[in-house]
Scaffold this active site. Sequence first.
Site: not given
Length: 270
Positions: A58, A195, A234-235, A240, A244
Amino acid sequence: MTPAPTSSAAELTATLSSGRSLPLLGFGTYQLHGESGQQAIGWAVDAGIRHFDTATSYENEGDLGLALARSGVPRGELFLTSKLPLRCIGREREALERTLQQLQIERLDLWLMHWPVEGPGLVPSWEAMIQLRDAGLVADIGVSNFAVGQIDQIATATGVPPVVNQIRWNPFLYDADVARELAVRDVLISAYTPLRRARLDDAVLLAVASETGATPAQVIVRWHLRRSWSILFRSSARDRIAQNIDVDHVELTDEQMVRLDGRAGTYHFD
Ligand SMILES: NC(=O)c1ccc[n+]([C@@H]2O[C@H](COP(=O)([O-])OP(=O)(O)OC[C@H]3O[C@@H](n4cnc5c(N)ncnc54)[C@H](OP(=O)(O)O)[C@@H]3O)[C@@H](O)[C@H]2O)c1
């Protein structure tokens, strides 16, 4: 000042086969980079999340390390997962030492083989991971994207099974056979893309959300926690992130769980 955590769900843990604890709710960092990525990680910390998932591939372990250092949360309260990329097979120690340096830590909590190595390199790479665990550079080792047969292959060859298999997982990707086979081996499922690879407008999911007074994302989070599976979401939106995981009020009945399980295989992804 750090805001109060929005959910006690962030405190739920699973006991790994090693005996150590893993916080079930984790924050994924795929594609989070730079200031905005660090900001999102900071918001996740503020919401009460203590488990963070990254990977060498990543290219954001440094951002995660910086964001967590800035948060002021003591290292002992955090659980950090990273992953060995295929391109570093044969150079496991170098890869892990770089991960530790980027994350600004001395020992990682969980290190995963990101993808199974095809061919004869699989077992030697797992053996190298075991050695690094035994040397104290990482507390626990696991795998990602492994089939059950591949888990058996490394466990049989070394006597050391992985503590976790991180796989794509949610009600739409649910596979009762995989869940059962991993459970009998005491390998914890850690769900990725819960998600992004879900249909948040699915009629059954929306119905359960309406019945429980929750959002579809909260229902998906609770579906995982009910089974004591780890979930990584993840957001990049502060509201959110908090919403979540604000699932203390979201109770799913057995009947609702079965209806959600029934979404398995209802459609396919690219
Ligand atoms: N082992 C592997 O091979 C592998 C592969 C992929 C991922 N992973 C790990 O798993 C983590 C989770 O997967 P993911 O990054 O795909 O996360 P995800 O949570 O499945 O999906 C993230 C997406 O969902 C959106 N989202 C978040 N909350 C939402 C809500 N309440 N309603 C509607 N949309 C919402 C986000 O948009 P906003 O940002 O706009 O909120 C973002 O676009 C990754 O970050 C990574 O750490 C591992």
